[in-house]
Design an enzyme around this catalytic site. Structure first.
Site, mmCIF file in Angstrom:
data_model
loop_
_atom_site.group_PDB
_atom_site.id
_atom_site.type_symbol
_atom_site.label_atom_id
_atom_site.label_comp_id
_atom_site.label_asym_id
_atom_site.label_seq_id
_atom_site.Cartn_x
_atom_site.Cartn_y
_atom_site.Cartn_z
ATOM 1 N N ASN A 1 76.867 99.232 50.202
ATOM 2 C CA ASN A 1 76.027 99.058 51.389
ATOM 3 C C ASN A 1 76.319 100.247 52.296
ATOM 4 O O ASN A 1 77.371 100.297 52.932
ATOM 5 C CB ASN A 1 76.365 97.735 52.085
ATOM 6 N N LYS B 1 75.004 101.039 55.004
ATOM 7 C CA LYS B 1 74.773 100.773 56.435
ATOM 8 C C LYS B 1 73.959 101.941 57.026
ATOM 9 O O LYS B 1 73.134 102.514 56.323
ATOM 10 C CB LYS B 1 76.095 100.505 57.153
ATOM 11 N N HIS C 1 73.084 89.893 56.023
ATOM 12 C CA HIS C 1 74.376 90.542 56.283
ATOM 13 C C HIS C 1 74.872 90.106 57.660
ATOM 14 O O HIS C 1 74.071 89.936 58.592
ATOM 15 C CB HIS C 1 74.219 92.063 56.215
ATOM 16 N N GLU D 1 76.170 91.668 60.012
ATOM 17 C CA GLU D 1 75.758 92.542 61.119
ATOM 18 C C GLU D 1 74.342 92.200 61.568
ATOM 19 O O GLU D 1 74.033 92.261 62.764
ATOM 20 C CB GLU D 1 75.902 94.015 60.696
ATOM 21 N N GLU E 1 81.364 87.540 52.466
ATOM 22 C CA GLU E 1 81.933 88.608 53.292
ATOM 23 C C GLU E 1 82.494 87.998 54.572
ATOM 24 O O GLU E 1 81.754 87.779 55.540
ATOM 25 C CB GLU E 1 80.851 89.627 53.673
ATOM 26 N N GLY F 1 85.026 96.224 57.645
ATOM 27 C CA GLY F 1 85.292 97.457 58.391
ATOM 28 C C GLY F 1 86.581 97.430 59.190
ATOM 29 O O GLY F 1 86.809 98.287 60.040
ATOM 30 N N SER G 1 86.333 95.358 53.349
ATOM 31 C CA SER G 1 87.456 96.276 53.157
ATOM 32 C C SER G 1 87.936 96.351 51.707
ATOM 33 O O SER G 1 89.135 96.461 51.456
ATOM 34 C CB SER G 1 88.615 95.920 54.103
HETATM 35 P P1 13P Z 1 83.557 97.511 54.494
HETATM 36 O O1 13P Z 1 83.750 97.653 52.989
HETATM 37 O O2 13P Z 1 83.410 98.812 55.182
HETATM 38 O O3 13P Z 1 84.581 96.593 55.083
HETATM 39 O O4 13P Z 1 82.134 96.777 54.689
HETATM 40 C C1 13P Z 1 81.861 95.620 53.993
HETATM 41 C C2 13P Z 1 80.428 95.292 54.169
HETATM 42 O O5 13P Z 1 79.986 94.923 55.235
HETATM 43 C C3 13P Z 1 79.543 95.450 53.003
HETATM 44 O O6 13P Z 1 78.305 94.846 53.221
#
Ligand code: 13P
Length: 248
Positions: free
Chosen positions: A9, A11, A94, A96, A166, A172, A211
């Site tokens: 992803n 982002k 997601h 976010e 997740e 992150g 992560s």
């Molecule tokens: P990270 O791997 O940067 O923690 O992000 C995970 C994520 O949100 C994947 O959709």
């Protein structure tokens, strides 16, 4: 046996120049590997992903999809549009999107339906916040998020979808769920699906995200109910992404 899937992803990161290097390295590194690889890129880069990856074993997809098929919805992108660009996957729900853009369980379910209508495989993201985990309601939260989709479109729809657990507190932050913490929630999700349809549950790919790095991927992916990963930061570094794929 369920195949492993490792999806990146990106982002809101990337540029035409940086993507070209990244996509070429991923494509070259992926050939001959058994795990399925995919990258979910920002909308403007879908054409670039298609031209860089067409004919390779790496799939591509979007990070969001509209909850409607078409219409006067300024700024939205439909499932049909994603399909036209050769997407196989699209992220739905997601954390976010849920937290920063107010997507409710109902909205996420509508997006899931639109993705499947367009022939895409939705990757439905589920996960609890730290406060929810500390409050002992992780199971209730992921069950509610999943239940909204099952109520909207039926458990059989999960045979054409992927789930991603997740935990919000692990995204992150560098804080990964321990393999056992993740496994516990994956098993719970699978059991919840099995209550409605055991066959769908046993075939369902459930990815872990939060992560994931080359150094922790192997032990996460060794857990019986973890079928791969949804990778944020590490998917932007070809060597790391490929090392995670090798772990799968
Ligand atoms: P990270 O791997 O940067 O923690 O992000 C995970 C994520 O949100 C994947 O959709």
């Amino acid at each position: 046996m369920r195949a492993k899937l490792v999806a990146g992803n990106w982002k809101m990161y990337g540029s035409l120049a940086a993507n070209l290097t990244l996509l070429t390295r991923i494509k070259d590194g992926a050939s001959g590997r058994r795990c399925v690889l995919a990258v979910c890129v920002p909308f403007p880069y879908l054409a670039q992903a298609r031209s860089a990856l067409a004919g390779s074993s790496v799939a591509w997809g979007g990070q969001n999809v509209a909850e409607h098929a078409q219409g006067a919805f300024t700024g939205e992108v439909s499932g049909e549009m994603l399909a036209e660009f050769g997407c196989r996957y699209v992220l739905v729900g997601h954390s976010e999107r849920r937290a920063l853009y107010g997507e409710s369980d109902r909205t996420v379910a509508a997006k899931f339906v639109q993705a499947q209508r367009a022939g895409l495989t939705p990757i439905l993201c589920l996960g609890e916040t730290l406060a929810e985990r500390d409050g002992g309601i992780t199971a209730a939260v992921v069950t509610r998020q999943l239940g909204a989709v099952i109520d909207a479109t039926g458990v059989a729809s999960l045979s054409r979808a992927v789930l991603a657990y997740e935990p919000v507190w692990a995204i992150g932050t560098g804080k990964t769920a321990s393999p056992q913490q993740a496994q516990d929630v994956h098993a719970l999700i699978r059991a919840r699906v099995a209550e409605s349809d055991a066959a769908v549950a046993s075939e369902l790919q459930i990815l872990y995200g939060g992560s994931v790095k080359p150094g922790n991927a192997r032990e996460l992916f060794a857990m019986p109910d973890i079928d791969g990963g949804l990778i944020g930061g590490a998917s932007l570094v070809a060597e790391d992404f490929l090392a995670i794929c090798a772990a799968a």
